[in-house]
Design a protein around this motif. Structure first.
Motif, PDB file in Angstrom:
ATOM      1  N   UNK A  95      41.754  51.938  38.874  1.00 34.17           N
ATOM      2  CA  UNK A  95      42.853  51.257  38.204  1.00 34.17           C
ATOM      3  C   UNK A  95      42.439  49.840  37.804  1.00 34.17           C
ATOM      4  N   UNK A  96      41.734  49.152  38.702  1.00 37.38           N
ATOM      5  CA  UNK A  96      41.307  47.784  38.403  1.00 37.38           C
ATOM      6  C   UNK A  96      40.269  47.786  37.283  1.00 37.38           C
ATOM      7  N   UNK A  97      39.361  48.753  37.293  1.00 37.75           N
ATOM      8  CA  UNK A  97      38.368  48.835  36.223  1.00 37.75           C
ATOM      9  C   UNK A  97      39.034  49.035  34.861  1.00 37.75           C
ATOM     10  N   UNK A  98      40.088  49.845  34.828  1.00 38.56           N
ATOM     11  CA  UNK A  98      40.798  50.039  33.555  1.00 38.56           C
ATOM     12  C   UNK A  98      41.445  48.731  33.091  1.00 38.56           C
ATOM     13  N   UNK A  99      41.947  47.958  34.054  1.00 33.54           N
ATOM     14  CA  UNK A  99      42.547  46.665  33.716  1.00 33.54           C
ATOM     15  C   UNK A  99      41.494  45.713  33.152  1.00 33.54           C
ATOM     16  N   UNK A 100      40.315  45.687  33.775  1.00 33.61           N
ATOM     17  CA  UNK A 100      39.234  44.828  33.278  1.00 33.61           C
ATOM     18  C   UNK A 100      38.813  45.279  31.888  1.00 33.61           C
ATOM     19  N   UNK A 101      38.706  46.586  31.688  1.00 36.51           N
ATOM     20  CA  UNK A 101      38.294  47.103  30.376  1.00 36.51           C
ATOM     21  C   UNK A 101      39.289  46.680  29.296  1.00 36.51           C
ATOM     22  N   UNK A 102      40.583  46.707  29.615  1.00 35.25           N
ATOM     23  CA  UNK A 102      41.594  46.273  28.655  1.00 35.25           C
ATOM     24  C   UNK A 102      41.409  44.799  28.313  1.00 35.25           C
ATOM     25  N   UNK A 103      41.217  43.947  29.336  1.00 39.98           N
ATOM     26  CA  UNK A 103      41.045  42.514  29.102  1.00 39.98           C
ATOM     27  C   UNK A 103      39.751  42.244  28.335  1.00 39.98           C
ATOM     28  N   UNK A 104      38.724  43.018  28.625  1.00 43.68           N
ATOM     29  CA  UNK A 104      37.437  42.898  27.918  1.00 43.68           C
ATOM     30  C   UNK A 104      37.643  43.222  26.426  1.00 43.68           C
ATOM     31  N   UNK A 105      38.367  44.312  26.176  1.00 41.93           N
ATOM     32  CA  UNK A 105      38.627  44.727  24.793  1.00 41.93           C
ATOM     33  C   UNK A 105      39.433  43.670  24.043  1.00 41.93           C
ATOM     34  N   UNK A 161      33.585  39.360  29.537  1.00 43.17           N
ATOM     35  CA  UNK A 161      33.960  38.574  30.714  1.00 43.17           C
ATOM     36  C   UNK A 161      32.701  37.884  31.233  1.00 43.17           C
ATOM     37  N   UNK A 162      32.775  36.578  31.443  1.00 39.51           N
ATOM     38  CA  UNK A 162      31.609  35.807  31.887  1.00 39.51           C
ATOM     39  C   UNK A 162      31.534  35.636  33.402  1.00 39.51           C
ATOM     40  N   UNK A 163      32.671  35.628  34.069  1.00 37.62           N
ATOM     41  CA  UNK A 163      32.711  35.475  35.529  1.00 37.62           C
ATOM     42  C   UNK A 163      33.851  36.323  36.081  1.00 37.62           C
ATOM     43  N   UNK A 164      33.620  36.881  37.271  1.00 38.92           N
ATOM     44  CA  UNK A 164      34.664  37.589  38.020  1.00 38.92           C
ATOM     45  C   UNK A 164      34.594  37.078  39.457  1.00 38.92           C
ATOM     46  N   UNK A 165      35.707  36.571  39.990  1.00 40.17           N
ATOM     47  CA  UNK A 165      35.668  35.961  41.318  1.00 40.17           C
ATOM     48  C   UNK A 165      37.045  35.945  41.951  1.00 40.17           C
ATOM     49  N   UNK A 166      37.077  36.053  43.286  1.00 38.52           N
ATOM     50  CA  UNK A 166      38.312  35.897  44.060  1.00 38.52           C
ATOM     51  C   UNK A 166      38.170  34.812  45.123  1.00 38.52           C
ATOM     52  N   UNK A 167      36.927  34.534  45.572  1.00 41.45           N
ATOM     53  CA  UNK A 167      36.630  33.648  46.700  1.00 41.45           C
ATOM     54  C   UNK A 167      37.193  34.188  48.012  1.00 41.45           C
ATOM     55  N   UNK A 168      37.643  35.417  48.019  1.00 43.07           N
ATOM     56  CA  UNK A 168      38.376  35.980  49.144  1.00 43.07           C
ATOM     57  C   UNK A 168      37.553  37.071  49.819  1.00 43.07           C
ATOM     58  N   UNK A 169      37.359  36.948  51.134  1.00 38.71           N
ATOM     59  CA  UNK A 169      36.567  37.918  51.899  1.00 38.71           C
ATOM     60  C   UNK A 169      36.992  39.353  51.595  1.00 38.71           C
ATOM     61  N   UNK A 170      38.302  39.585  51.509  1.00 39.30           N
ATOM     62  CA  UNK A 170      38.797  40.949  51.358  1.00 39.30           C
ATOM     63  C   UNK A 170      38.366  41.583  50.041  1.00 39.30           C
ATOM     64  N   UNK A 171      38.169  40.764  48.991  1.00 40.43           N
ATOM     65  CA  UNK A 171      37.879  41.311  47.668  1.00 40.43           C
ATOM     66  C   UNK A 171      36.422  41.120  47.243  1.00 40.43           C
ATOM     67  N   UNK A 172      35.548  40.682  48.145  1.00 44.42           N
ATOM     68  CA  UNK A 172      34.154  40.432  47.754  1.00 44.42           C
ATOM     69  C   UNK A 172      33.482  41.685  47.197  1.00 44.42           C
ATOM     70  N   UNK A 195      31.531  44.992  42.607  1.00 44.49           N
ATOM     71  CA  UNK A 195      31.536  46.264  41.873  1.00 44.49           C
ATOM     72  C   UNK A 195      31.930  46.051  40.412  1.00 44.49           C
ATOM     73  N   UNK A 196      32.886  45.172  40.186  1.00 44.59           N
ATOM     74  CA  UNK A 196      33.321  44.898  38.813  1.00 44.59           C
ATOM     75  C   UNK A 196      32.233  44.152  38.036  1.00 44.59           C
ATOM     76  N   UNK A 197      31.550  43.225  38.691  1.00 46.89           N
ATOM     77  CA  UNK A 197      30.455  42.521  38.006  1.00 46.89           C
ATOM     78  C   UNK A 197      29.376  43.508  37.572  1.00 46.89           C
ATOM     79  N   UNK A 198      29.074  44.459  38.446  1.00 49.04           N
ATOM     80  CA  UNK A 198      28.042  45.430  38.101  1.00 49.04           C
ATOM     81  C   UNK A 198      28.503  46.329  36.950  1.00 49.04           C
ATOM     82  N   UNK A 199      29.728  46.801  37.012  1.00 51.39           N
ATOM     83  CA  UNK A 199      30.262  47.700  35.988  1.00 51.39           C
ATOM     84  C   UNK A 199      30.268  47.038  34.612  1.00 51.39           C
ATOM     85  N   UNK A 200      30.606  45.734  34.573  1.00 49.98           N
ATOM     86  CA  UNK A 200      30.796  45.060  33.287  1.00 49.98           C
ATOM     87  C   UNK A 200      29.685  44.039  32.986  1.00 49.98           C
ATOM     88  N   UNK A 201      28.576  44.124  33.746  1.00 52.99           N
ATOM     89  CA  UNK A 201      27.381  43.306  33.480  1.00 52.99           C
ATOM     90  C   UNK A 201      27.710  41.809  33.457  1.00 52.99           C
TER      91      UNK A 201
END
Length: 389
Positions: free
Chosen positions: A61-71, A76-87, A92-98
């Motif tokens: 679901x999150x990947x689809x959201x990123x793909x929509x924002x990318x389109x 996307x130049x940076x993806x970050x949360x600074x949060x242990x839970x979402x590291x 995974x999103x950085x790898x998927x979207x280079x």
């Protein structure tokens, strides 16, 4: 530049990262679970677009959201949360979207305590012997090669969660009986030290340290968990050169870029033993503690790093900055009004702790600064003193 923030609403104090990035002219996009109407007004104003998902744990679901924002907005130049839970989600999103930054393969050395130890050793920093436990025979091997007492903790785990101390054969047998044999554990020699300190800081896009500091814990995380103590930790005005040397070697060996780091050590006499590398800032309101101690603004500083402008050094001498907590259910010797009046010139702020941190750390957090270590230690004693003491 398009900067995507994962979970921009929580934790609330991290909203300032989004605001300062937007102040730098960076287009900030957000993906989170909260309804848009729930976002604080300054956060809504800072976000160019916010995409609500039903479940941030749902990677597809999150990947689809990123793909929509990318389109819609372009790469996307940076993806970050600074949060242990979402590291791991961030990676995974950085790898998927280079996208620039840590990928899943880079996180292995910061996720697994056994792998961290190998990197600490590679950096030439002292560690204690340890043993990965995947099957019952590994426990016997650890007993033979390491010996009691030992600490048992999940090899992939956060803080002191699910951690126990093994002091006797009875403790070992209790651990063996309770262990589900699906969670991989890491057993290591118990360090007879109650002093835990840190080497914390921020890296630029080339992996250079642009800010660093150190703090001491008044109580170990394990003692906090076992005895429900009031949490206290404090930034030190000066850093031991040996600790700085170890920290800088570790940072170089781990090779991360454009992010915060939080490295924990045992202090043992005049030396240090590396415990854990965290690929994020220390938790809770610690960014604010850094800021008060060093008269700096690391929310703005991080945005400057992302914008390629570097970080301007503080023009002021560091102070001790104490972060100390109280619990709603505890009867204290000194009423809150008394300690707040006594230290009104040192008090910087009071924060209500989020429920996720309150059980372990306490319900109310007080941040105070002073140039005097003796006064700082008296603050700890006054805030923590119980009615029965």
């Amino acid at each position: 530049m398009n900067y995507l923030v994962i979970s921009p609403y929580y934790p609330q104090n991290f909203q300032q990262f989004t605001i300062e990035l937007a102040n730098k002219g960076i287009k900030v996009l957000g993906i989170g679970q909260e309804p848009y109407e729930q976002l604080d007004a300054p956060l809504r104003e800072a976000l160019s677009e916010y995409f609500r998902v039903e479940d941030l744990e749902n990677l597809d679901e999150v990947k689809r959201a990123v793909a929509f924002l990318f389109y819609k907005h372009g790469p996307i130049d940076r993806i970050e949360s600074h949060n242990e839970h979402w590291l791991e989600l961030d990676a995974a999103l950085r790898e998927q979207f280079h996208v620039f930054g840590a990928k899943p393969r880079d996180l292995d050395k910061t996720k697994y305590k056994s792998k961290m130890k190998k990197y600490f050793t590679k950096a030439g920093v002292p560690v204690v012997p340890g043993q990965v436990v995947k099957k019952p025979a590994d426990i016997d091997k650890a007993l033979k090669e390491i010996g009691l007492p030992m600490i048992a903790k999940p090899d992939n785990g956060v803080g002191a969660a699910a951690t126990c101390k093994l002091e006797s054969k009875e403790d070992v047998e209790a651990f063996r009986a309770e262990w589900d044999q699906t969670t991989v554990y890491f057993l290591e020699k118990f360090v007879n030290s109650s002093e835990i300190c840190t080497f914390d800081g921020l890296l630029d896009s080339q992996g250079n340290i642009v800010f660093s500091t150190t703090f001491d814990y008044a109580h170990t995380p394990l003692d906090l968990m076992l005895y429900k103590l009031d949490n206290s930790y404090y930034i030190l005005k000066d850093m031991d050169p040996k600790l700085r040397e170890y920290g800088e070697k570790i940072v170089k060996t781990f090779g991360m870029k454009e992010r915060f780091f939080h490295i924990e050590f045992f202090r043992q006499g005049d030396d240090y033993i590396a415990i854990e590398y965290n690929n994020r800032p220390a938790g809770g309101f610690t960014i604010d503690v850094y800021n008060y101690a060093h008269s700096i603004d690391l929310y703005k500083g991080y945005a400057s790093i992302v914008a390629g402008e570097g970080l301007a050094p503080s023009e002021f001498e560091p102070l001790y900055c104490l972060a100390t907590t109280r619990r709603d259910a505890t009867d204290y010797y000194y009423p809150e009004d008394f300690v707040l009046d006594k230290y009104r010139d040192q008090l910087k702020t009071i924060k209500r702790m989020p429920a996720a941190f309150a059980e372990l750390q306490g319900d109310w957090l007080y941040l105070l600064t002073t140039p005097d270590r003796a006064q700082m230690e008296q603050m700890i004693a006054d805030f923590a003193r119980k009615a029965e003491d």
